[in-house]
Each structure stands twice: as structure tokens, then as C-alpha cells.
Design a protein around this motif. Structure first.
Motif, short mmCIF file in Angstrom:
data_model
loop_
_atom_site.label_atom_id
_atom_site.label_comp_id
_atom_site.label_asym_id
_atom_site.label_seq_id
_atom_site.Cartn_x
_atom_site.Cartn_y
_atom_site.Cartn_z
N LYS A 1 0.79 -1.30 -0.01
CA LYS A 1 -0.09 -0.15 -0.02
C LYS A 1 1.04 1.38 0.06
N VAL A 2 0.49 2.19 -0.81
CA VAL A 2 1.25 3.48 -1.03
C VAL A 2 0.65 4.62 -0.85
N ALA A 3 1.25 5.41 0.23
CA ALA A 3 0.60 6.85 0.48
C ALA A 3 1.82 7.94 0.08
N VAL A 4 1.16 8.69 -0.71
CA VAL A 4 1.93 9.74 -1.26
C VAL A 4 1.80 10.98 -0.56
N SER A 5 2.84 11.67 -0.24
CA SER A 5 2.88 13.00 0.56
C SER A 5 3.88 13.88 -0.27
N GLY A 6 3.55 14.93 -1.21
CA GLY A 6 4.55 15.73 -1.83
C GLY A 6 5.48 14.99 -2.58
N ASN A 7 6.66 14.85 -2.43
CA ASN A 7 7.63 14.04 -3.39
C ASN A 7 8.13 12.91 -2.54
N GLN A 8 7.33 12.32 -1.57
CA GLN A 8 7.72 11.37 -0.58
C GLN A 8 6.68 10.08 -1.07
N ALA A 9 6.97 8.96 -0.76
CA ALA A 9 6.02 7.66 -0.72
C ALA A 9 6.24 6.94 0.35
N THR A 10 5.19 6.67 1.19
CA THR A 10 5.58 5.81 2.29
C THR A 10 4.83 4.55 1.80
N ILE A 11 5.58 3.33 1.92
CA ILE A 11 5.16 2.18 1.52
C ILE A 11 4.85 1.11 2.67
N THR A 12 3.64 0.64 2.77
CA THR A 12 3.38 -0.39 3.94
C THR A 12 3.27 -1.91 3.06
N PHE A 13 4.18 -2.55 3.68
CA PHE A 13 4.04 -4.00 3.13
C PHE A 13 3.13 -4.87 4.29
N LEU A 14 2.15 -5.31 3.61
CA LEU A 14 1.22 -6.32 4.32
C LEU A 14 1.79 -7.65 4.09
N THR A 15 2.17 -8.48 5.00
CA THR A 15 2.41 -9.85 4.72
C THR A 15 1.78 -10.95 5.38
N THR A 16 1.57 -12.05 5.21
CA THR A 16 1.25 -13.15 5.99
C THR A 16 2.13 -14.41 6.01
N ASN A 17 2.19 -15.05 6.90
CA ASN A 17 2.91 -16.56 7.09
C ASN A 17 4.38 -16.30 6.74
N ILE A 18 4.83 -14.90 7.20
CA ILE A 18 6.31 -14.62 7.22
C ILE A 18 6.53 -13.69 8.34
N LYS A 19 7.84 -13.58 8.83
CA LYS A 19 8.08 -12.80 9.98
C LYS A 19 9.36 -12.13 9.24
N LEU A 20 9.20 -10.73 9.33
CA LEU A 20 10.19 -9.85 8.70
C LEU A 20 11.31 -9.84 9.70
N ALA A 21 12.48 -10.28 9.58
CA ALA A 21 13.55 -10.42 10.59
C ALA A 21 14.65 -9.89 10.46
N PRO A 22 14.69 -8.26 10.87
CA PRO A 22 16.16 -7.61 10.41
C PRO A 22 17.19 -8.25 11.37
N GLU A 23 16.97 -8.71 12.43
CA GLU A 23 18.21 -9.27 13.01
C GLU A 23 18.75 -10.54 12.37
N HIS A 24 18.20 -11.06 11.41
CA HIS A 24 18.74 -12.29 10.76
C HIS A 24 19.12 -11.78 9.35
N TYR A 25 18.93 -10.71 8.98
CA TYR A 25 19.13 -10.29 7.47
C TYR A 25 20.38 -10.67 7.18
N SER A 26 20.63 -11.23 6.12
CA SER A 26 21.74 -11.90 5.29
C SER A 26 22.41 -12.89 6.25
N GLY A 27 21.48 -13.67 6.83
CA GLY A 27 22.08 -14.81 7.88
C GLY A 27 21.57 -16.16 7.21
#
Length: 146
Positions: free
Chosen positions: A58-84
Motif C-alpha cells: 500500500k502506498v501513501a504519497v505526500s509531496g515528493n515522498q511515498a510511504t510504502i506499507t508492506f502487508l505480509t502473512t505467514n512470514i516474519k520480517l527479521a532484520p536481526e537475521h538479515y543476510s544470515g
């Protein structure tokens, strides 16, 4: 006593050698070589297969910026394991803007693009394991900056 100690030393040496030979050489596997286990075998999990992850943007535009919201199921985004190492059910998102071959590694459910030019923009997002193997799940969307 000397003979007993010598016999024990020789026996221990033979056993240690046999164990080392039996194990063979250890193969080093880099995270990029590790394959995801997206389609588990029946022996590994019985008759229940894990649900395939989903991804929607989902994208929300404000001026020259866009905030993207990622809606996921059946997966955990895991920044602590990125590239692991691959952990089933974990991962991150690769985001491509306007057909660029350069990916943005997204580790959270929201991401902000800044300083966008006016006009139509296209986003493609794909889900990946911690070690960057594809889950073969993607979403694309378009938006306009006025």
C-alpha cells in the motif's frame, strides 16, 4: 603399568582417528549457498504443509515522498537475521523502484522513498529468505507523484 598406559594411548589414538575419518571433511556453506525449505517434505512435517507467504503493498504519497506499507502473512520480517542463515518463515523484502536492477533491502513493514520526481512510478517487491533466496512471492504497484 607402562604396557597398560601404552595400550590405552594407542587405543585412544586409533578411536580418535576412526572418528575423524568417518566424519569426512567438513564442507563450508555460505548463507548464499543454503537453499530455502519452502516446500517441506511430508517426512519433515507430517501431512500439514506451512502456508505460503503473501505480500501486498500500500502506498501513501505526500509531496515528493511515498510511504510504502508492506502487508505480509505467514512470514516474519527479521532484520536481526538479515543476510544470515535461512530460518523457515523468516525473511525480508527486495524492493525495486521504476524497473531499476538495484534492489533495496527492506527489513521492516514500512519504508519511505524520498525526493521522487513528478510522474508515474512503479514498485516491485519480492519476498526473500534471510539469505536472499526467493520465496517466489511478489507484488507490483504503481502510483503518481503530482
Amino acid at each position: 603399568m607402562y604396557l597398560h598406559r601404552t595400550t590405552l594411548t594407542i587405543t585412544a589414538t586409533i578411536l580418535a582417528s576412526a572418528l575423524l575419518i568417518g566424519c569426512g571433511t567438513k564442507e563450508k556453506i555460505t548463507p548464499g549457498q543454503q537453499q530455502p525449505i519452502d516446500e517441506p517434505t511430508a517426512a519433515a512435517i507430517g501431512s500439514q504443509a506451512p502456508a505460503k507467504p503473501t505480500l501486498n503493498m500500500k502506498v501513501a504519497v505526500s509531496g515528493n515522498q511515498a510511504t510504502i506499507t508492506f502487508l505480509t502473512t505467514n512470514i516474519k520480517l527479521a532484520p536481526e537475521h538479515y543476510s544470515g542463515l535461512h530460518i523457515p518463515g523468516e525473511g525480508h523484502i527486495h524492493l525495486f523502484v521504476d524497473g531499476s536492477v538495484t534492489r533495496i533491502g527492506v527489513k521492516e513493514n514500512t519504508y519511505r522513498l524520498q525526493n521522487l520526481t513528478k510522474g508515474k512510478h512503479t514498485l516491485e517487491a519480492t519476498l526473500h529468505t534471510n539469505n536472499h533466496q526467493p520465496y517466489n512471492v511478489k507484488d507490483t504497484t504503481e502510483f503518481v507523484v503530482d
